[in-house]
Design an enzyme around this catalytic site. Sequence first.
Site, PDB file in Angstrom:
ATOM      1  CG  ASP A 110       3.259  20.837  41.986  1.00 10.41           C
ATOM      2  OD1 ASP A 110       2.918  21.985  42.334  1.00 10.41           O
ATOM      3  OD2 ASP A 110       2.775  20.253  41.003  1.00 10.41           O
ATOM      4  CB  CYS A 155       1.668  14.357  40.440  1.00  9.45           C
ATOM      5  SG  CYS A 155       3.465  14.241  40.407  1.00  9.45           S
ATOM      6  CG  HIS A 214       0.890  16.670  44.254  1.00  9.64           C
ATOM      7  ND1 HIS A 214       0.383  17.338  43.163  1.00  9.64           N
ATOM      8  CD2 HIS A 214       2.220  16.564  44.031  1.00  9.64           C
ATOM      9  CE1 HIS A 214       1.360  17.647  42.327  1.00  9.64           C
ATOM     10  NE2 HIS A 214       2.486  17.184  42.826  1.00  9.64           N
ATOM     11  NE  ARG A 270       0.363  22.647  41.157  1.00 13.94           N
ATOM     12  CZ  ARG A 270      -0.207  21.859  40.253  1.00 13.94           C
ATOM     13  NH1 ARG A 270      -1.377  22.196  39.729  1.00 13.94           N
ATOM     14  NH2 ARG A 270       0.385  20.726  39.882  1.00 13.94           N
ATOM     15  CB  CYS A 301       5.796  16.112  44.540  1.00  9.28           C
ATOM     16  SG  CYS A 301       5.927  16.595  42.794  1.00  9.28           S
TER      17      CYS A 301
END
Length: 209
Positions: A44, A101, A98, A46, A42
């Site tokens: 993302d 999400c 994750h 993080r 992903c």
Amino acid sequence: MNSLNHLLVKNRSWATAQQWRDPNFFPRLAHAQQPKILWIGCSDSRVPVETIVRAQPGELFVHRNIANVIEEKDDNLMSVVQYALEYLGVSSIVVCGHYGCGGIHSALNHHPMPTEKDPLSRSLSSLRRSLPQHLTPLDTVKTAGVEHLKMAVRANVQNQLNTLSNTLLVRRIWEQNKALTLFGCVYDLHTGFLDVIAQRNTPVKRYEK
């Protein structure tokens, strides 16, 4: 100092430290790449893959998109898969989702809605349709409990892994009896731990979920 200058300062610090520890590091890396793993994750911020698994440059071949979606019609993604399999000879592909999400959360709650005239809306609508029916739709954010969203994240990883296993590129590798294992993983933002939830060495039948 703007954000880019801040990154440039950190880059100089990192590169200098690497050169000090190993003067041949960059010349050796520049010569060729030989990753053994393709990581599809992903976007993302993080979940920076090299950080969470402490990988060094050259260890991973990486593709990231919102909610780690696999679509065979996505030339951007499939060109990465093709290059990894046919030119780099990777022996493992990781599909990593994750918990927490935002893409999954938005897909379950029909955000953004509902024109599908922009890339993000189309992507989330496709993601929503791919999830098991008992996970969709959710009417409000309040109905999307933590455990429900975790189930959706796991289901999405399994779905994407199944899709990947049935792509022509992956099936061709298996038909040639080449070593290739697909792993479905989930990363937990609250603990930093990565867990394997699925593994495949053969295509999944079309009717399987």
